[in-house]
Design an enzyme around this catalytic site. Structure first.
Site, PDB file in Angstrom:
ATOM      1  N   ALA A 157       9.580  -5.097 237.619  1.00  0.00           N
ATOM      2  CA  ALA A 157       8.519  -4.391 238.334  1.00  0.00           C
ATOM      3  C   ALA A 157       7.610  -5.355 239.085  1.00  0.00           C
ATOM      4  O   ALA A 157       7.442  -6.518 238.717  1.00  0.00           O
ATOM      5  CB  ALA A 157       7.698  -3.558 237.360  1.00  0.00           C
TER       6      ALA A 157
ATOM      7  N   LEU B  52       3.834  -5.353 232.609  1.00  0.00           N
ATOM      8  CA  LEU B  52       4.813  -4.799 233.537  1.00  0.00           C
ATOM      9  C   LEU B  52       6.159  -5.434 233.220  1.00  0.00           C
ATOM     10  O   LEU B  52       6.226  -6.635 232.925  1.00  0.00           O
ATOM     11  CB  LEU B  52       4.434  -5.131 234.986  1.00  0.00           C
ATOM     12  N   ASP B  53       7.242  -4.664 233.294  1.00  0.00           N
ATOM     13  CA  ASP B  53       8.572  -5.229 233.105  1.00  0.00           C
ATOM     14  C   ASP B  53       8.827  -6.310 234.146  1.00  0.00           C
ATOM     15  O   ASP B  53       8.283  -6.258 235.254  1.00  0.00           O
ATOM     16  CB  ASP B  53       9.634  -4.145 233.237  1.00  0.00           C
ATOM     17  N   PRO B  54       9.684  -7.301 233.831  1.00  0.00           N
ATOM     18  CA  PRO B  54      10.004  -8.336 234.826  1.00  0.00           C
ATOM     19  C   PRO B  54      10.501  -7.765 236.152  1.00  0.00           C
ATOM     20  O   PRO B  54      10.172  -8.309 237.218  1.00  0.00           O
ATOM     21  CB  PRO B  54      11.095  -9.157 234.127  1.00  0.00           C
TER      22      PRO B  54
END
Length: 304
Positions: free
Chosen positions: A53, A49-51
């Site tokens: 998110a 997951l992107d930071p």
């Protein structure tokens, strides 16, 4: 002389942690912190997951890491907040605004635009991604101001539902195939509405059959004594619930766990040909492939 801190003792831990990842933390940082909390000798995740998110990040410990690929291929479900009228260099709120345009579309225009992205679509991966070109992640090139051509990739948007809309901002629920970039989806919807857009919040609420309501936070784990944290883990077969189940009697189970194919037939109890999860009583033995000839071949086995 100052006393040295006690050396960390790693141990075998087998199971799946359904983590509710906090905002601002990378998936790898979350994995390493969880690994230390469980003193797990072996750990891995099932897709990042992107930071920016938050939400469901299944983490695998020990034998469960053998089955992480099954979730990499699973559909994902998100709730995403999209801000119209501005595009950023990263496609999300972590980037710098590079263009602003007026927002003039109606609710009906938004509904029509969303409908155009349901089903199979082609999506150009963003420059700020971990995809590699000549061995280098694209995000490294992007940070140097270099943009390279990226081939469109086929993905599927199974669901794209408008949850709320107020002026320049909307919230949508997205269920999509692996490899889908929600940042790119937000940008593409904004371009279709001729005003641009970027992602301002993202929460993953589902991975395959797993739901974020089953997840725990790092703070909840830290609040427990280490010896009782194991109760927060799911069994390794939590990653395999979408696969049909085959039960083997003791003799066949022994042959299967030694890496040998076994004959199970294709009767009422073994209808599903293809990949399946295999048990002896309640114990997961591993994953096998069932042929239409009734022959069950082991593919990934659980170590005793």
């Amino acid at each position: 002389m100052a006393a040295q801190a006690p050396r960390k003792v790693w141990r075998r831990v087998d199971g799946v942690l359904l983590l509710d990842k906090p905002q601002g933390m990378t998936s790898n940082a979350a994995l390493q912190k969880a690994r230390r909390l469980f003193s797990a000798a072996k750990a891995g995740h099932t897709g990042t997951l992107d930071p920016m998110a938050t939400g469901l990040l299944p983490l695998c410990f020990g034998e469960a890491t053998k089955f992480s690929a099954d979730l990499l291929d699973a559909d994902k479900t998100y709730e995403a907040d999209v801000l119209f009228g501005a595009t950023t260099d990263t496609g999300d709120a972590d980037g710098v605004v590079v263009k602003r345009r007026p927002v003039t579309f109606s609710a009906a225009d938004l509904v029509t635009a969303l409908a155009a992205f349901r089903g199979p679509i082609l999506q150009v991966p963003p420059m700020y991604s971990a995809l590699k070109r000549d061995g280098r992640p694209l995000y490294e090139l992007a940070r140097q101001g270099v943009e390279v051509e990226r081939a469109p990739r086929a993905v599927t948007i199974h669901e794209l539902t408008l949850l709320s809309w107020s002026g320049e901002r909307c919230r949508v629920r997205v269920r999509c195939s692996k490899g889908t970039y929600i940042r790119t989806l937000a940008e593409d919807v904004g371009e279709r509405l001729d005003c641009g857009a970027h992602l301002v919040a993202l929460r993953r609420i589902g991975v395959g059959d797993l739901d974020v309501t089953m997840a725990v936070t790092l703070e909840q784990i830290e609040a427990l004594a280490e010896e009782v944290r194991a109760a927060m883990l799911q069994s390794p077969d939590a990653l395999l619930q979408s696969l049909p189940k085959i039960m083997l009697p003791e003799g066949l189970a022994r042959r299967f766990t030694h890496g040998n194919p076994v004959e199970v037939g294709v009767g009422d109890n073994n209808r599903a040909v293809g990949k399946c999860r295999v048990y002896a009583d309640t114990v997961l033995l591993g994953v096998g492939d069932l042929g239409d000839d009734g022959r069950l071949a082991p593919r990934r086995l659980v170590s005793a």
